[in-house]
Each structure stands twice: as structure tokens, then as C-alpha cells.
Design an enzyme around this catalytic site. Structure first.
Site, short mmCIF file in Angstrom:
data_model
loop_
_atom_site.label_atom_id
_atom_site.label_comp_id
_atom_site.label_asym_id
_atom_site.label_seq_id
_atom_site.Cartn_x
_atom_site.Cartn_y
_atom_site.Cartn_z
N ASN A 1 1.36 -1.08 -0.13
CA ASN A 1 -0.04 0.59 -0.24
C ASN A 1 1.09 1.13 -0.15
OD1 ASN A 1 -1.80 2.29 0.36
ND2 ASN A 1 -1.85 1.12 2.29
N TRP A 2 1.02 1.45 -1.32
CA TRP A 2 2.16 2.68 -1.08
C TRP A 2 1.65 3.79 -0.47
CZ3 TRP A 2 3.80 1.83 -6.51
CH2 TRP A 2 5.21 0.68 -6.72
N LYS A 3 -0.09 4.37 -0.43
CA LYS A 3 -0.73 5.60 -0.02
C LYS A 3 -0.56 6.89 -1.15
CE LYS A 3 -0.38 3.56 4.65
NZ LYS A 3 -0.67 3.92 5.63
N HIS B 1 -9.87 1.60 4.26
CA HIS B 1 -8.63 1.44 5.24
C HIS B 1 -8.68 2.44 6.68
CE1 HIS B 1 -4.58 2.38 6.43
NE2 HIS B 1 -4.22 1.47 5.88
N GLU C 1 -7.22 5.23 7.42
CA GLU C 1 -6.82 6.47 7.50
C GLU C 1 -7.86 6.72 5.78
OE1 GLU C 1 -2.80 5.67 5.21
OE2 GLU C 1 -2.03 5.01 6.85
N GLU D 1 -5.27 -4.62 10.63
CA GLU D 1 -5.06 -3.20 10.74
C GLU D 1 -5.50 -2.78 12.21
OE1 GLU D 1 -2.51 -2.63 6.82
OE2 GLU D 1 -4.29 -1.09 6.95
N GLY E 1 2.01 2.01 10.61
CA GLY E 1 3.35 3.74 10.83
C GLY E 1 3.89 3.23 12.33
N SER F 1 3.18 -1.69 10.72
CA SER F 1 4.64 -1.90 11.32
C SER F 1 4.93 -3.69 10.86
CB SER F 1 4.94 -1.31 12.14
OG SER F 1 4.31 -0.45 13.00
N GLY G 1 3.01 -0.69 3.77
CA GLY G 1 2.65 0.61 3.87
C GLY G 1 4.40 0.38 3.88
N GLY G 2 5.07 1.27 4.82
CA GLY G 2 6.52 1.82 4.73
C GLY G 2 7.34 1.06 4.15
P1 PGA Z 1 2.56 0.08 7.53
O1 PGA Z 1 1.21 0.41 6.93
O2 PGA Z 1 3.22 -1.33 7.24
O3 PGA Z 1 3.63 1.67 7.02
O4 PGA Z 1 2.36 0.35 9.17
C1 PGA Z 1 0.85 -0.45 6.79
C2 PGA Z 1 -1.36 0.09 6.39
O5 PGA Z 1 -1.80 1.00 6.33
O6 PGA Z 1 -1.29 -0.50 5.62
#
Ligand code: PGA
Length: 252
Positions: free
Chosen positions: A8-10, A94, A96, A164, A170, A208, A229-230
Site C-alpha cells: 500500500n503505497w499511500k 482503510h 486512514e 490492521e 506506521g 508495521s 505500507g512503509g
Molecule cells: P505500515 O502501514 O506498514 O506503514 O504500518 C500499513 C497500512 O496502513 O496498510
């Protein structure tokens, strides 16, 4: 093969990023098949990324879709549009999106139906807040999110769920692998018992995940893979995590 590891590159990326990522990924990935892998770039770059990935059958998806098919909805992108660009999945709900864009379970349910109508596999994200976790409400909160989101979407032909925890995204913090495993078991039970017509393909963990903790997570029976994500922004690191999962899948 169902989706097992999704990037997930956001709100990150560029055409140059796509090229650099692919270089890092393809020079480090050791598997023979790419079909368990997915990337969700910013929608604007889906088409470009498709070209960069070329013949490798990594699945490409979006990070969100609108709840409507067409209409006067400035700025939105529909499931049929991402399908037209070759996407096979979309992340939906998600945290977010829930927090920053006020997405409710009712809205998420409509998006799940849109995805299904267009043969796009939804990755439904669920997760509890830090306060809910500390008050031992995790199971209750997740059950409610799942039941409300699937209420009118009880015949989805394919579905992936990503657990999640909001506080793990993050932050460098994660629940321990055994805890995650029991949450995933509960999620599978809830879907199977309440929504027997839904084809639940896999339950992924997100929050994470990185090269250091990936093996301890993937070794758990009910953790089918991860939404990252990250650590997915570096093609090399994502490939090394994919290698770990691939090795375990080959052994099974
Ligand atoms: P993260 O994000 O791996 O940076 O914690 C995961 C996500 O939001 O899908």
C-alpha cells in the site's frame, strides 16, 4: 492464487519511483510465481506501473474506489475505471479513509458491492484503536465492523480481509504474533458463520510489518500474509519479505 502480500503505497510515488522500485524488487525476488503479490499505487500511476511491471503477473489495485459507478462526483474514481486499467483488487475501508475521510461501515459496504459488481476483489480493512485495544474491546469492535460492512454485501464472490490495528500502523508497534493469530481465527469464524456465501480468500495482517518481524508473523497458522505500507516503499525490502512468505508457501 489469492492475494497474500500487498503493498500500500499511500500518497507516495512518481514515474521515477515506479522504475526504481521495480529495479529493487526484481533484482531481489527469488520466487517463480508473482500471483500472490499485489501493489496499490496512487490511482494516477496505475497505468504507468502496469507498463513498468510488464509481463510479470503481479496484481495491481487501487487504494480506494467511490461508492457510485458514475455521476456528478468530482474527484472520484469508480470500480469500473480501475477495472478498465487492469486492476484486480481495491483496498476498501482503510483506517486512514475511515478517520480522515469519514468513511462509515455503511459507505464501505456500498464500496464492497461496487468492487464485486466489477469483478474487483475488495481488501476490507478492519482494526481497533489504541483505546479500544487497551479496554479489551478488540474482538467486539472488529466483529461489529465486519458485520456492518458485510450487512448488504453478503454474497461477495471474493473477499480479502486485512486486520490492521490503528495503533500499529506506521508506529513500529505490533500486537504479538499469537494475539494476531487469534484475531484472524475469530475473523474467519465470523465470516464463515455469519456470511457463508462469501468467498473469503485470505486474512492479512497490516501495521508495521517489516523484514525483521515478517517471519514471526507468517509462521502463524491464521496469518495468511500482510498488507504493508512503509516497508513496501523499498522494492528490495518488499522482495525480501515476499521471499520469506514464498518459502513458507512452498513448504506447505
Ligand atoms: P505500515 O502501514 O506498514 O506503514 O504500518 C500499513 C497500512 O496502513 O496498510
Amino acid at each position: 492464487m489469492s492475494l497474500r502480500l500487498v503493498a500500500n503505497w499511500k500518497l507516495n510515488g512518481s514515474r521515477e519511483f515506479n522504475h526504481e522500485w521495480a529495479l529493487g524488487f526484481f533484482s531481489n525476488f527469488k520466487g517463480n510465481s508473482f500471483t500472490f503479490l499485489g501493489i496499490a499505487p496512487a490511482s494516477l500511476y496505475i497505468d504507468h506501473l502496469r507498463g513498468v511491471i510488464g509481463d510479470h503477473d503481479i496484481k495491481i489495485g487501487s487504494q480506494n474506489i467511490d461508492l457510485m459507478e458514475t455521476g456528478a462526483r468530482t474527484g472520484e474514481i469508480s470500480a469500473s475505471m480501475i477495472k478498465d486499467l487492469g486492476c484486480t483488487f481495491s483496498i476498501i475501508g482503510h483506517s486512514e479513509r475511515r478517520i480522515l475521510f469519514q468513511e462509515t461501515n455503511e459507505i464501505i459496504c456500498k464500496k464492497l458491492i461496487q468492487a464485486d459488481n466489477n469483478s474487483v476483489t475488495p481488501i476490507l480493512c478492519v482494526g481497533e484503536s489504541a483505546e479500544e485495544n487497551q479496554s479489551n474491546f478488540t474482538f467486539k469492535v472488529l466483529e461489529q465492523q465486519i458485520i456492518e460492512a458485510l450487512d448488504d454485501a453478503d454474497e461477495l464472490s471474493s473477499l480479502v480481509i486485512a486486520y490492521e490495528p490503528v495503533w500499529a500502523i506506521g508506529s513500529g508497534k505490533t500486537p504479538n504474533p499469537e494475539e494476531i493469530n487469534s484475531v484472524h481465527e475469530m475473523i474467519k469464524d465470523v465470516v464463515q458463520s455469519r456470511f457463508p456465501k462469501i468467498g473469503l480468500e485470505s486474512v492479512l495482517y497490516g501495521g508495521s510489518v517489516n523484514l525483521k518481524n515478517a517471519l514471526s508473523l507468517f509462521e502463524q497458522k491464521n496469518i495468511d500474509g500482510a498488507l504493508i505500507g512503509g516497508a513496501s516503499l523499498d522494492g528490495r525490502e518488499f522482495a525480501l519479505i515476499a521471499n520469506i512468505l514464498n518459502e513458507l508457501m512452498v513448504q506447505q
